[in-house]
Design an enzyme around this catalytic site. Structure first.
Site, PDB file in Angstrom:
ATOM      1  N   LYS A   1       0.826  -1.230   0.000  1.00 50.42           N
ATOM      2  CA  LYS A   1       0.000   0.000   0.000  1.00 50.42           C
ATOM      3  C   LYS A   1       0.846   1.260   0.000  1.00 50.42           C
ATOM      4  O   LYS A   1       0.471   2.265  -0.606  1.00 50.42           O
ATOM      5  CB  LYS A   1      -0.948   0.014   1.193  1.00 50.42           C
ATOM      6  CG  LYS A   1      -0.281  -0.164   2.540  1.00 50.42           C
ATOM      7  CD  LYS A   1      -0.741  -1.434   3.162  1.00 50.42           C
ATOM      8  CE  LYS A   1       0.126  -1.930   4.265  1.00 50.42           C
ATOM      9  NZ  LYS A   1      -0.226  -3.269   4.685  1.00 50.42           N
TER      10      LYS A   1
ATOM     11  N   ILE B   1      -9.942  -8.941   3.237  1.00 50.25           N
ATOM     12  CA  ILE B   1     -11.281  -8.476   2.819  1.00 50.25           C
ATOM     13  C   ILE B   1     -11.209  -8.061   1.346  1.00 50.25           C
ATOM     14  O   ILE B   1     -10.375  -7.227   0.985  1.00 50.25           O
ATOM     15  CB  ILE B   1     -11.743  -7.261   3.670  1.00 50.25           C
ATOM     16  CG1 ILE B   1     -11.695  -7.592   5.164  1.00 50.25           C
ATOM     17  CG2 ILE B   1     -13.128  -6.804   3.251  1.00 50.25           C
ATOM     18  CD1 ILE B   1     -12.016  -6.410   6.075  1.00 50.25           C
TER      19      ILE B   1
ATOM     20  N   LYS C   1      -3.893   3.189   2.794  1.00 48.25           N
ATOM     21  CA  LYS C   1      -5.037   2.399   2.314  1.00 48.25           C
ATOM     22  C   LYS C   1      -6.193   3.313   1.923  1.00 48.25           C
ATOM     23  O   LYS C   1      -6.880   3.069   0.920  1.00 48.25           O
ATOM     24  CB  LYS C   1      -5.481   1.418   3.403  1.00 48.25           C
ATOM     25  CG  LYS C   1      -4.409   0.386   3.756  1.00 48.25           C
ATOM     26  CD  LYS C   1      -4.780  -0.349   5.037  1.00 48.25           C
ATOM     27  CE  LYS C   1      -3.672  -1.257   5.510  1.00 48.25           C
ATOM     28  NZ  LYS C   1      -3.904  -1.754   6.878  1.00 48.25           N
TER      29      LYS C   1
END
Ligand code: NAP
Length: 436
Positions: A110, A141, A210
């Protein structure tokens, strides 16, 4: 050629740390299932690490190992480069070189994408070879695919996320076990939930990286790192959490991304925030992550799961490998990021509004509360309620206020004035109160 007759796709794996080793382990574990689902075999051709002699939980296959990252680029048989080394310098060079050679890239990095994603996506677009990065946000996720694919028919109205498991663990333990911040951090480190150097987690920047990725995908314009407002959890005390609870709230490190429809501007920030105790995000505890997305067509959606860790994160990397395999069969689909310029710029943080929690430590003398109220009143900031607990150290008393909706810029001006009052003893603690 029939699918089952195709040659296996060749993977070059850069990094065999927490995530890289998980990818290797789980690719072997679920090899037969994957081959059936993808219609093509995935084969790891080379693995690059810094120190092959290191002790590892997952055995490093000696016949595949190298210490030369360039060997992944130079080997024309490698179709997909999986970058799991972390950092932004060497990782940037590796990803750039892989794309320039027409290799497909999978990364969980990220920081790399938040800081240099725009350059990399431009190369991917030019070379017509994609970058996949499901593991870069919220570990296991599947939130990247959700935003890119499942919600493609929506204007994203808002995203609110608990997207740093380390901070969430620390705040959960402070809330549930009454630990002080240093104790909770120490516990997180002992359990392996926080790095030996936890700076990027606790100062909010891991969550910010993120949030930048989610905001950029949601609004089609890669957000520069200087345009996100970031605060960490280092200054939050156990007492703040207790006071928040008395007002009916739970403290979480929250990433907020919100479209302001009247101006098309994007609000983008990561801050410790008070969430109403009955809200579903308030019950996301421990190292778990959750992301609440509102779309104009779908309404409210919630995604919950493990935001880090070897197996959850490698699940996301493997799903990217499946997408990469599909791309290599068809050469169809997007290459990673589609800029479209339909929305405005990030909204300056001083122009954002919310309610606030404010704690000041002040002299325990008559007239102090009146001085604080005067400063707030001078800035037209309404007070919703006040707690002045009796149990405090002699001489200094906490005054805890819930403040009405106000511009963040106005609140900052009022804070500067409060700091200059002789009766104020410590740096005031300010947190947003999110209505969600
Ligand atoms: N850990 C998670 O739960 C998680 C979750 C989501 C995303 N991510 C992202 O995934 C990436 C990898 O994270 P991680 O936790 O797996 O990191 P890690 O445990 O520190 O592993 C890094 C790996 O890269 C290798 N490496 C580093 N620099 C290298 C170089 N210059 N040349 C060759 N090999 C090099 C290391 O080799 P040695 O083993 O020899 O030291 C190690 O195997 C990061 O970008 C991270 O942000 C991690």
């Amino acid at each position: 050629m029939e699918k089952h007759q195709q040659q296996p796709l060749q993977i070059g794996l850069a990094g065999f740390g927490n995530v890289g080793a998980g990818v290797y382990k789980n690719l072997i574990k679920n090899r037969a299932l994957l081959e059936k689902r993808i219609g093509r075999a995935l084969e790891i051709r080379r693995i690059v690490v810094r120190d092959p002699a290191k002790n590892r939980d997952v055995a490093l296959p000696a016949d595949l190992v190298s210490t030369d990252l360039d060997s992944l680029i130079d080997d024309d048989a490698i179709d997909i480069v999986v970058e799991l080394i972390g950092g932004t310098d060497r990782a940037f060079e590796l990803v750039k070189a892989a794309l320039e050679k027409g290799k497909t890239v999978v990364t969980g990095n990220k920081a790399l994408l938040a800081e240099r994603g725009l350059e990399l996506f431009a190369i991917a677009d030019e070379k017509k070879t994609p970058i996949y990065f499901e593991a870069a946000v919220a570990g296991g996720i599947p939130i990247i695919k959700t935003v890119q694919e499942s919600l493609v028919g929506n204007h994203i109205e808002s995203v609110a996320g608990i997207i740093n498991g380390t901070c969430n663990y620390i705040l959960t333990r402070m809330t549930e076990a009454g630990l002080d911040y240093p104790e909770a951090l120490n516990e997180a480190q002992n359990l392996g939930y926080a790095e030996a150097d936890p700076t990027l987690d606790i100062n909010g920047w891991d969550a910010a990286h993120k949030a930048i990725i989610l905001a950029s995908l949601s609004y089609g314009c890669w957000v520069p790192t200087e345009q996100i407002y970031v605060e960490g959890i280092e200054k939050i005390t156990r007492r703040d959490i207790e006071f928040a609870q008395r007002f009916g709230y739970t403290v979480k490190l929250l990433a907020v991304i919100r479209l302001h429809p009247e101006s098309s501007a994007i609000e983008l920030r990561v801050q410790p925030s008070l969430i109403p105790r009955g809200h579903i995000l308030a019950s996301v505890n421990g190292v778990f992550n959750a992301i609440l997305i509102r779309g104009d067509v779908v309404g409210e959606t919630l995604f919950y799961g493990s935001g880090a860790g070897q197996d959850p994160t490698s699940s996301s990397v493997i799903s990217d490998l499946a997408d990469a395999a599909l791309w290599r069969n068809t050469c169809e689909g997007q290459t990673g990021f589609v800029p479209h310029g339909l929305y405005g710029k990030p909204l300056p943080i001083d122009e954002t509004d919310s309610k606030y929690y404010l704690r000041v430590e002040a002299d325990d003398q008559p007239g102090v509360l009146a001085q604080i109220a005067r400063v707030l009143g001078d800035h037209d900031i309404g007070i919703l309620s006040v707690i002045q607990p009796e149990d405090h150290d002699p001489g200094s008393a906490p005054i805890v206020l819930m403040l009405h909706y106000a511009r963040f810029g106005t609140i900052r001006q009022a804070l500067a004035e409060l700091r200059s009052l002789d009766c104020i003893r410590e740096e005031p603690i300010l947190m947003r109160v999110e209505s969600l």
